[in-house]
Scaffold this active site. Structure first.
Site, short mmCIF file in Angstrom:
data_model
loop_
_atom_site.label_atom_id
_atom_site.label_comp_id
_atom_site.label_asym_id
_atom_site.label_seq_id
_atom_site.Cartn_x
_atom_site.Cartn_y
_atom_site.Cartn_z
N THR A 20 0.62 -1.20 0.10
CA THR A 20 0.13 0.03 0.06
C THR A 20 0.79 1.41 0.06
OG1 THR A 20 -0.42 -0.55 2.25
CG2 THR A 20 -2.36 -0.76 0.77
N GLU A 37 -10.17 6.42 -23.37
CA GLU A 37 -9.78 6.21 -24.86
C GLU A 37 -10.58 7.35 -25.83
OE1 GLU A 37 -10.38 2.35 -26.00
OE2 GLU A 37 -9.31 2.48 -27.77
N ARG A 44 -16.59 6.98 -31.89
CA ARG A 44 -17.96 7.32 -32.11
C ARG A 44 -18.10 8.74 -32.51
NH1 ARG A 44 -22.27 6.14 -27.50
NH2 ARG A 44 -23.53 6.21 -29.30
N LEU A 75 1.66 3.52 -8.29
CA LEU A 75 3.21 2.61 -8.49
C LEU A 75 2.83 1.27 -8.35
CD1 LEU A 75 5.86 2.99 -9.17
CD2 LEU A 75 6.29 3.60 -6.74
N HIS A 76 2.10 0.91 -7.42
CA HIS A 76 1.88 -0.56 -7.00
C HIS A 76 1.40 -1.33 -8.19
CE1 HIS A 76 1.05 -4.45 -5.34
NE2 HIS A 76 -0.27 -4.11 -5.40
N ARG A 117 4.09 -7.26 -18.46
CA ARG A 117 4.40 -6.86 -19.67
C ARG A 117 5.64 -6.44 -20.30
NH1 ARG A 117 -0.18 -9.20 -21.70
NH2 ARG A 117 -1.94 -8.62 -20.57
C1 FAD Z 1 1.74 -13.73 -20.90
C2 FAD Z 1 0.35 -13.45 -20.75
C3 FAD Z 1 -0.62 -14.03 -21.40
C4 FAD Z 1 -2.18 -13.86 -21.04
N1 FAD Z 1 -2.99 -14.65 -21.87
C5 FAD Z 1 -4.19 -14.46 -21.71
C6 FAD Z 1 -5.28 -15.21 -22.52
O1 FAD Z 1 -4.92 -16.21 -23.21
N2 FAD Z 1 -6.54 -14.99 -22.15
C7 FAD Z 1 -6.87 -13.89 -21.08
O2 FAD Z 1 -8.04 -13.71 -21.14
N3 FAD Z 1 -6.10 -13.25 -20.72
C8 FAD Z 1 -4.80 -13.44 -20.85
N4 FAD Z 1 -3.87 -12.56 -20.03
C9 FAD Z 1 -4.26 -11.42 -19.07
C10 FAD Z 1 -4.20 -12.08 -17.62
O3 FAD Z 1 -4.88 -13.20 -17.51
C11 FAD Z 1 -4.61 -10.89 -16.79
O4 FAD Z 1 -6.11 -10.58 -16.90
C12 FAD Z 1 -3.78 -9.61 -17.12
O5 FAD Z 1 -2.61 -9.79 -16.94
C13 FAD Z 1 -4.40 -8.58 -15.91
O6 FAD Z 1 -3.66 -8.92 -14.88
P1 FAD Z 1 -4.17 -8.76 -13.29
O7 FAD Z 1 -5.41 -9.15 -13.27
O8 FAD Z 1 -3.24 -9.13 -12.37
O9 FAD Z 1 -4.17 -7.07 -13.64
P2 FAD Z 1 -5.38 -6.06 -12.77
O10 FAD Z 1 -6.46 -6.09 -13.34
O11 FAD Z 1 -4.47 -4.77 -12.93
O12 FAD Z 1 -5.44 -6.58 -11.23
C14 FAD Z 1 -4.38 -6.52 -10.41
C15 FAD Z 1 -4.68 -7.13 -9.10
O13 FAD Z 1 -5.92 -6.34 -8.66
C16 FAD Z 1 -6.74 -7.49 -8.13
N5 FAD Z 1 -8.11 -7.38 -8.98
C17 FAD Z 1 -8.26 -6.48 -9.75
N6 FAD Z 1 -9.48 -6.63 -10.25
C18 FAD Z 1 -9.97 -7.55 -9.40
C19 FAD Z 1 -11.46 -8.32 -9.46
N7 FAD Z 1 -12.46 -7.71 -10.14
N8 FAD Z 1 -11.59 -9.12 -8.51
C20 FAD Z 1 -10.50 -9.68 -7.72
N9 FAD Z 1 -9.35 -9.15 -7.66
C21 FAD Z 1 -9.17 -8.15 -8.62
C22 FAD Z 1 -6.09 -9.00 -8.53
O14 FAD Z 1 -5.43 -9.49 -7.27
C23 FAD Z 1 -5.05 -8.40 -9.53
O15 FAD Z 1 -3.78 -9.44 -9.53
C24 FAD Z 1 -2.23 -13.00 -20.27
C25 FAD Z 1 -1.59 -12.13 -19.67
C26 FAD Z 1 -0.10 -12.53 -19.88
C27 FAD Z 1 0.81 -11.52 -19.11
#
Ligand code: FAD
Length: 312
Positions: A89, A120, A124, A221-222, A231
Protein backbone atom coordinates in the site's frame (compact mmCIF):
# COMPACT_ATOMS: atom_id res chain seq x y z
CA UNK A 1 5.36 8.51 -34.55
CA UNK A 2 3.81 11.18 -36.74
CA UNK A 3 2.75 13.93 -34.38
CA UNK A 4 1.28 16.87 -36.28
CA UNK A 5 2.98 20.30 -36.07
CA UNK A 6 0.00 21.48 -33.97
CA UNK A 7 0.43 18.56 -31.50
CA UNK A 8 4.18 19.15 -31.28
CA UNK A 9 3.57 22.83 -30.61
CA UNK A 10 1.09 21.98 -27.80
CA UNK A 11 3.69 19.68 -26.24
CA UNK A 12 6.36 22.40 -26.51
CA UNK A 13 4.05 24.97 -24.89
CA UNK A 14 3.30 22.56 -22.04
CA UNK A 15 7.02 21.84 -21.57
CA UNK A 16 7.89 25.56 -21.52
CA UNK A 17 5.43 26.37 -18.72
CA UNK A 18 6.23 25.81 -15.08
CA UNK A 19 4.16 26.30 -11.96
CA UNK A 20 5.49 26.95 -8.47
CA UNK A 21 4.32 24.27 -6.08
CA UNK A 22 4.85 23.10 -2.52
CA UNK A 23 4.42 19.54 -3.67
CA UNK A 24 7.55 17.42 -4.19
CA UNK A 25 8.72 17.11 -7.77
CA UNK A 26 11.30 14.82 -9.38
CA UNK A 27 13.73 16.67 -11.69
CA UNK A 28 14.56 13.56 -13.77
CA UNK A 29 10.88 12.95 -14.52
CA UNK A 30 10.16 16.66 -14.98
CA UNK A 31 12.77 16.55 -17.77
CA UNK A 32 10.73 13.82 -19.54
CA UNK A 33 7.30 15.29 -18.84
CA UNK A 34 4.95 15.56 -21.86
CA UNK A 35 7.60 14.35 -24.30
CA UNK A 36 6.46 11.47 -26.55
CA UNK A 37 8.73 8.40 -26.60
CA UNK A 38 8.26 6.65 -29.95
CA UNK A 39 7.09 3.01 -29.78
CA UNK A 40 6.42 0.70 -32.79
CA UNK A 41 5.83 2.40 -36.13
CA UNK A 42 3.27 5.08 -35.18
CA UNK A 43 2.85 4.74 -31.43
CA UNK A 44 4.19 6.59 -28.44
CA UNK A 45 3.99 6.80 -24.68
CA UNK A 46 4.41 9.99 -22.72
CA UNK A 47 4.04 11.00 -19.08
CA UNK A 48 1.48 13.77 -18.67
CA UNK A 49 1.34 14.01 -14.88
CA UNK A 50 2.51 12.33 -11.69
CA UNK A 51 2.07 12.49 -7.91
CA UNK A 52 4.64 11.55 -5.30
CA UNK A 53 8.17 10.22 -5.32
CA UNK A 54 10.29 7.68 -3.39
CA UNK A 55 9.93 9.85 -0.28
CA UNK A 56 6.12 9.60 -0.52
CA UNK A 57 6.43 5.80 -0.20
CA UNK A 58 8.56 6.23 2.93
CA UNK A 59 6.26 8.95 4.27
CA UNK A 60 3.19 6.69 3.93
CA UNK A 61 4.96 3.67 5.42
CA UNK A 62 5.93 5.74 8.48
CA UNK A 63 2.63 7.70 8.51
CA UNK A 64 4.68 10.79 9.23
CA UNK A 65 3.76 14.48 9.47
CA UNK A 66 6.57 15.82 7.31
CA UNK A 67 8.38 14.17 4.40
CA UNK A 68 9.05 11.14 6.56
CA UNK A 69 12.60 10.74 5.31
CA UNK A 70 15.58 9.76 7.47
CA UNK A 71 19.13 8.95 6.40
CA UNK A 72 19.18 7.96 2.72
CA UNK A 73 20.30 4.41 3.50
CA UNK A 74 17.45 3.96 6.02
CA UNK A 75 14.89 5.10 3.45
CA UNK A 76 16.37 2.81 0.84
CA UNK A 77 16.36 -0.08 3.30
CA UNK A 78 12.70 0.56 4.15
CA UNK A 79 11.63 0.69 0.49
CA UNK A 80 13.53 -2.52 -0.22
CA UNK A 81 11.92 -4.18 2.81
CA UNK A 82 8.44 -3.12 1.64
CA UNK A 83 9.07 -4.46 -1.87
CA UNK A 84 10.62 -7.69 -0.60
CA UNK A 85 7.70 -8.46 1.70
CA UNK A 86 4.98 -7.28 -0.71
CA UNK A 87 3.86 -4.58 1.69
CA UNK A 88 2.23 -2.82 -1.21
CA UNK A 89 0.00 0.00 0.00
CA UNK A 90 2.79 2.61 0.51
CA UNK A 91 3.53 2.25 -3.24
CA UNK A 92 -0.10 3.07 -4.00
CA UNK A 93 0.53 6.63 -2.70
CA UNK A 94 2.37 7.51 -5.92
CA UNK A 95 0.41 7.95 -9.14
CA UNK A 96 1.31 8.50 -12.77
CA UNK A 97 -0.68 9.41 -15.88
CA UNK A 98 0.38 8.39 -19.38
CA UNK A 99 -0.87 9.29 -22.83
CA UNK A 100 -0.42 6.24 -25.04
CA UNK A 101 -0.93 5.72 -28.76
CA UNK A 102 -1.13 2.00 -29.53
CA UNK A 103 -2.58 -0.54 -32.00
CA UNK A 104 -6.02 -1.87 -31.04
CA UNK A 105 -4.72 -5.46 -30.64
CA UNK A 106 -2.18 -4.19 -28.07
CA UNK A 107 -4.90 -2.13 -26.34
CA UNK A 108 -6.98 -5.32 -25.92
CA UNK A 109 -4.18 -6.93 -23.90
CA UNK A 110 -3.44 -3.74 -21.99
CA UNK A 111 -7.06 -3.10 -20.95
CA UNK A 112 -7.11 -6.42 -19.05
CA UNK A 113 -5.17 -4.58 -16.33
CA UNK A 114 -8.23 -3.37 -14.45
CA UNK A 115 -6.56 -1.36 -11.71
CA UNK A 116 -6.08 1.77 -13.80
CA UNK A 117 -8.24 4.70 -14.89
CA UNK A 118 -8.64 4.86 -18.65
CA UNK A 119 -10.14 7.28 -21.10
CA UNK A 120 -9.88 6.26 -24.75
CA UNK A 121 -10.15 8.32 -27.92
CA UNK A 122 -13.78 8.15 -29.05
CA UNK A 123 -14.22 6.64 -32.49
CA UNK A 124 -17.96 7.34 -32.11
CA UNK A 125 -17.17 11.04 -31.94
CA UNK A 126 -14.00 11.34 -34.05
CA UNK A 127 -12.53 9.70 -37.13
CA UNK A 128 -9.60 7.35 -36.56
CA UNK A 129 -6.35 8.39 -38.24
CA UNK A 130 -5.12 6.45 -41.25
CA UNK A 131 -2.43 4.71 -39.18
CA UNK A 132 -2.08 0.98 -38.72
CA UNK A 133 0.72 -1.14 -37.37
CA UNK A 134 2.79 -3.03 -39.92
CA UNK A 135 5.50 -5.14 -38.21
CA UNK A 136 9.13 -4.54 -39.07
CA UNK A 137 10.46 -7.52 -41.12
CA UNK A 138 12.56 -8.75 -38.17
CA UNK A 139 9.39 -9.13 -36.08
CA UNK A 140 7.45 -11.06 -38.68
CA UNK A 141 7.87 -14.46 -37.10
CA UNK A 142 6.25 -17.86 -37.59
CA UNK A 143 4.11 -19.57 -34.94
CA UNK A 144 6.36 -21.22 -32.33
CA UNK A 145 6.34 -25.01 -32.54
CA UNK A 146 6.68 -25.61 -28.78
CA UNK A 147 4.76 -22.65 -27.34
CA UNK A 148 1.23 -21.99 -28.53
CA UNK A 149 1.46 -18.41 -27.22
CA UNK A 150 4.76 -17.57 -28.87
CA UNK A 151 6.78 -17.02 -31.99
CA UNK A 152 9.40 -19.03 -33.79
CA UNK A 153 11.85 -18.16 -36.55
CA UNK A 154 11.49 -14.96 -38.57
CA UNK A 155 9.77 -15.39 -41.95
CA UNK A 156 12.11 -15.08 -44.89
CA UNK A 157 12.18 -14.10 -48.54
CA UNK A 158 9.07 -14.38 -50.69
CA UNK A 159 6.84 -15.52 -47.80
CA UNK A 160 7.81 -12.50 -45.66
CA UNK A 161 7.27 -10.13 -48.58
CA UNK A 162 3.87 -11.66 -49.35
CA UNK A 163 2.69 -11.47 -45.71
CA UNK A 164 3.77 -7.83 -45.42
CA UNK A 165 2.05 -7.05 -48.67
CA UNK A 166 -1.23 -8.62 -47.51
CA UNK A 167 -1.09 -6.85 -44.14
CA UNK A 168 -0.55 -3.51 -45.86
CA UNK A 169 -3.18 -4.10 -48.53
CA UNK A 170 -5.86 -5.22 -46.08
CA UNK A 171 -5.23 -2.36 -43.64
CA UNK A 172 -5.23 0.19 -46.48
CA UNK A 173 -8.32 -1.25 -48.09
CA UNK A 174 -10.35 -1.36 -44.88
CA UNK A 175 -9.37 2.24 -44.14
CA UNK A 176 -10.32 3.30 -47.68
CA UNK A 177 -13.72 1.67 -47.18
CA UNK A 178 -14.03 3.31 -43.74
CA UNK A 179 -13.55 6.73 -45.36
CA UNK A 180 -15.95 5.82 -48.16
CA UNK A 181 -18.79 4.65 -45.94
CA UNK A 182 -18.28 7.60 -43.59
CA UNK A 183 -18.43 9.78 -46.68
CA UNK A 184 -16.06 12.30 -45.10
CA UNK A 185 -12.68 13.63 -46.12
CA UNK A 186 -9.91 14.49 -43.64
CA UNK A 187 -11.52 17.92 -42.99
CA UNK A 188 -14.93 16.37 -42.32
CA UNK A 189 -16.44 17.54 -45.65
CA UNK A 190 -18.68 15.05 -47.53
CA UNK A 191 -16.89 13.13 -50.27
CA UNK A 192 -20.20 12.78 -52.12
CA UNK A 193 -22.82 15.41 -51.21
CA UNK A 194 -25.55 13.06 -52.46
CA UNK A 195 -24.85 10.48 -49.70
CA UNK A 196 -25.57 10.68 -45.96
CA UNK A 197 -22.61 8.52 -44.87
CA UNK A 198 -22.67 5.89 -42.14
CA UNK A 199 -22.36 6.94 -38.47
CA UNK A 200 -18.77 6.94 -37.11
CA UNK A 201 -19.72 4.49 -34.36
CA UNK A 202 -20.69 1.91 -37.01
CA UNK A 203 -18.16 2.63 -39.76
CA UNK A 204 -15.23 1.74 -37.48
CA UNK A 205 -16.27 -1.93 -37.27
CA UNK A 206 -14.56 -2.57 -40.60
CA UNK A 207 -11.05 -1.50 -39.50
CA UNK A 208 -8.24 -3.95 -38.74
CA UNK A 209 -6.96 -4.60 -35.21
CA UNK A 210 -3.67 -2.99 -36.27
CA UNK A 211 -5.38 0.43 -36.41
CA UNK A 212 -4.00 2.84 -33.81
CA UNK A 213 -6.07 4.15 -30.93
CA UNK A 214 -5.06 6.45 -28.04
CA UNK A 215 -5.83 6.75 -24.37
CA UNK A 216 -4.96 8.45 -21.15
CA UNK A 217 -4.00 5.76 -18.63
CA UNK A 218 -3.54 6.58 -14.95
CA UNK A 219 -2.51 4.17 -12.24
CA UNK A 220 -0.62 4.00 -8.95
CA UNK A 221 2.95 2.81 -8.58
CA UNK A 222 2.00 -0.55 -7.05
CA UNK A 223 -0.31 -1.49 -9.92
CA UNK A 224 2.03 0.00 -12.50
CA UNK A 225 4.77 -2.32 -11.24
CA UNK A 226 2.29 -5.23 -11.49
CA UNK A 227 1.59 -4.27 -15.10
CA UNK A 228 5.30 -3.91 -15.89
CA UNK A 229 6.24 -7.20 -14.23
CA UNK A 230 3.85 -8.99 -16.63
CA UNK A 231 4.28 -6.89 -19.75
CA UNK A 232 8.02 -6.14 -19.66
CA UNK A 233 8.62 -9.86 -19.16
CA UNK A 234 9.97 -12.10 -21.94
CA UNK A 235 6.67 -13.99 -22.04
CA UNK A 236 4.74 -10.88 -23.03
CA UNK A 237 4.07 -10.27 -26.70
CA UNK A 238 6.77 -8.07 -28.26
CA UNK A 239 4.29 -5.38 -29.33
CA UNK A 240 3.14 -4.67 -25.75
CA UNK A 241 6.59 -5.32 -24.25
CA UNK A 242 8.08 -2.38 -26.12
CA UNK A 243 5.58 -0.06 -24.46
CA UNK A 244 6.38 -1.56 -21.04
CA UNK A 245 10.11 -1.10 -21.70
CA UNK A 246 9.60 2.59 -22.53
CA UNK A 247 7.56 2.98 -19.33
CA UNK A 248 10.31 1.32 -17.26
CA UNK A 249 12.55 4.27 -18.22
CA UNK A 250 10.00 6.68 -16.78
CA UNK A 251 9.74 4.68 -13.54
CA UNK A 252 13.53 4.63 -13.14
CA UNK A 253 13.60 8.42 -13.54
CA UNK A 254 10.62 8.96 -11.22
CA UNK A 255 11.29 6.64 -8.25
CA UNK A 256 14.86 5.33 -8.62
CA UNK A 257 14.95 3.56 -5.24
CA UNK A 258 11.61 1.80 -5.74
CA UNK A 259 12.70 0.93 -9.28
CA UNK A 260 15.91 -0.64 -8.01
CA UNK A 261 13.96 -2.66 -5.42
CA UNK A 262 11.43 -3.70 -8.09
CA UNK A 263 14.28 -4.84 -10.32
CA UNK A 264 15.95 -6.80 -7.52
CA UNK A 265 12.89 -8.38 -5.88
CA UNK A 266 10.43 -8.72 -8.78
CA UNK A 267 11.84 -8.47 -12.31
CA UNK A 268 15.19 -10.09 -11.55
CA UNK A 269 13.87 -12.49 -8.91
CA UNK A 270 12.41 -15.98 -9.24
CA UNK A 271 9.68 -17.73 -7.29
CA UNK A 272 10.34 -21.31 -6.25
CA UNK A 273 7.50 -23.72 -5.45
CA UNK A 274 7.80 -25.91 -2.33
CA UNK A 275 8.87 -28.83 -4.57
CA UNK A 276 11.46 -26.70 -6.39
CA UNK A 277 12.88 -25.52 -3.08
CA UNK A 278 13.15 -29.14 -1.93
CA UNK A 279 15.09 -29.98 -5.12
CA UNK A 280 17.48 -27.06 -4.58
CA UNK A 281 18.04 -28.15 -0.96
CA UNK A 282 18.80 -31.68 -2.11
CA UNK A 283 21.24 -30.36 -4.74
CA UNK A 284 22.98 -28.18 -2.14
CA UNK A 285 23.31 -31.27 0.09
CA UNK A 286 25.18 -32.97 -2.78
CA UNK A 287 22.37 -35.26 -4.08
CA UNK A 288 22.37 -36.00 -7.83
CA UNK A 289 18.71 -35.08 -8.47
CA UNK A 290 17.03 -35.96 -11.77
CA UNK A 291 13.62 -34.86 -13.04
CA UNK A 292 12.24 -38.34 -12.43
CA UNK A 293 11.73 -38.63 -8.70
CA UNK A 294 12.10 -34.86 -8.18
CA UNK A 295 8.37 -34.29 -7.71
CA UNK A 296 8.43 -31.80 -10.59
CA UNK A 297 6.76 -32.16 -13.98
CA UNK A 298 9.06 -32.00 -17.02
CA UNK A 299 7.99 -28.43 -17.64
CA UNK A 300 8.58 -27.32 -14.03
CA UNK A 301 11.94 -29.08 -14.10
CA UNK A 302 12.92 -27.18 -17.26
CA UNK A 303 11.79 -23.92 -15.66
CA UNK A 304 13.82 -24.64 -12.52
CA UNK A 305 16.95 -25.53 -14.52
CA UNK A 306 16.53 -22.31 -16.53
CA UNK A 307 16.23 -20.29 -13.28
CA UNK A 308 19.39 -21.91 -11.93
CA UNK A 309 21.23 -21.44 -15.23
CA UNK A 310 21.72 -25.23 -15.55
CA UNK A 311 21.49 -27.26 -18.75
CA UNK A 312 18.33 -29.42 -18.74
C1 FAD B 1 1.80 -13.61 -20.94
C2 FAD B 1 0.32 -13.36 -20.70
C3 FAD B 1 -0.62 -14.16 -21.35
C4 FAD B 1 -1.99 -13.93 -21.14
N1 FAD B 1 -2.91 -14.72 -21.82
C5 FAD B 1 -4.23 -14.48 -21.66
C6 FAD B 1 -5.22 -15.24 -22.38
O1 FAD B 1 -4.90 -16.14 -23.15
N2 FAD B 1 -6.53 -14.94 -22.19
C7 FAD B 1 -6.95 -13.97 -21.33
O2 FAD B 1 -8.16 -13.75 -21.18
N3 FAD B 1 -6.04 -13.22 -20.63
C8 FAD B 1 -4.71 -13.45 -20.78
N4 FAD B 1 -3.80 -12.68 -20.08
C9 FAD B 1 -4.30 -11.63 -19.20
C10 FAD B 1 -4.16 -12.02 -17.72
O3 FAD B 1 -4.91 -13.19 -17.43
C11 FAD B 1 -4.63 -10.86 -16.82
O4 FAD B 1 -5.98 -10.60 -17.07
C12 FAD B 1 -3.86 -9.60 -17.06
O5 FAD B 1 -2.48 -9.87 -17.08
C13 FAD B 1 -4.17 -8.58 -15.99
O6 FAD B 1 -3.59 -9.02 -14.78
P1 FAD B 1 -4.20 -8.67 -13.36
O7 FAD B 1 -5.58 -9.22 -13.23
O8 FAD B 1 -3.18 -9.10 -12.34
O9 FAD B 1 -4.21 -7.07 -13.44
P2 FAD B 1 -5.26 -6.05 -12.82
O10 FAD B 1 -6.58 -6.20 -13.46
O11 FAD B 1 -4.62 -4.69 -12.87
O12 FAD B 1 -5.41 -6.49 -11.34
C14 FAD B 1 -4.33 -6.39 -10.41
C15 FAD B 1 -4.70 -7.22 -9.21
O13 FAD B 1 -5.85 -6.60 -8.61
C16 FAD B 1 -6.74 -7.61 -8.18
N5 FAD B 1 -8.02 -7.44 -8.88
C17 FAD B 1 -8.31 -6.57 -9.88
N6 FAD B 1 -9.58 -6.66 -10.23
C18 FAD B 1 -10.12 -7.62 -9.45
C19 FAD B 1 -11.41 -8.19 -9.35
N7 FAD B 1 -12.41 -7.78 -10.09
N8 FAD B 1 -11.60 -9.15 -8.45
C20 FAD B 1 -10.61 -9.59 -7.65
N9 FAD B 1 -9.34 -9.10 -7.71
C21 FAD B 1 -9.12 -8.13 -8.58
C22 FAD B 1 -6.09 -8.94 -8.46
O14 FAD B 1 -5.35 -9.33 -7.32
C23 FAD B 1 -5.12 -8.64 -9.55
O15 FAD B 1 -4.02 -9.52 -9.62
C24 FAD B 1 -2.42 -12.90 -20.27
C25 FAD B 1 -1.46 -12.10 -19.62
C26 FAD B 1 -0.12 -12.32 -19.83
C27 FAD B 1 0.87 -11.43 -19.13
Amino acid sequence: MPLTPAQLSEIETARAASTPTRRPTVPALEAMLFEAMPVLDHGFVRVVDYLGDDAAVVQAARVSYGRGTRAANEDRGLIRYLMRHRHSTPFEMCEIKYHVKLPIFVARQWIRHRTANVNEYSARYSILDREFHIPAPEHLAAQAASNRQGRGAVLQGAEAAHVLDLLRQDATRTHDHYAEILNEDAEGKPLDPARAGLARELARMNLTLGTYTQWYWKTDLHNLLGFLSLRADDHAQYEIRVYAEAMLKTVRAWVPISFEAFHDYRMGAAVLSAQMLAVVRRMLAGDAVAQEGSGLSRREWRELMAMLGQAD
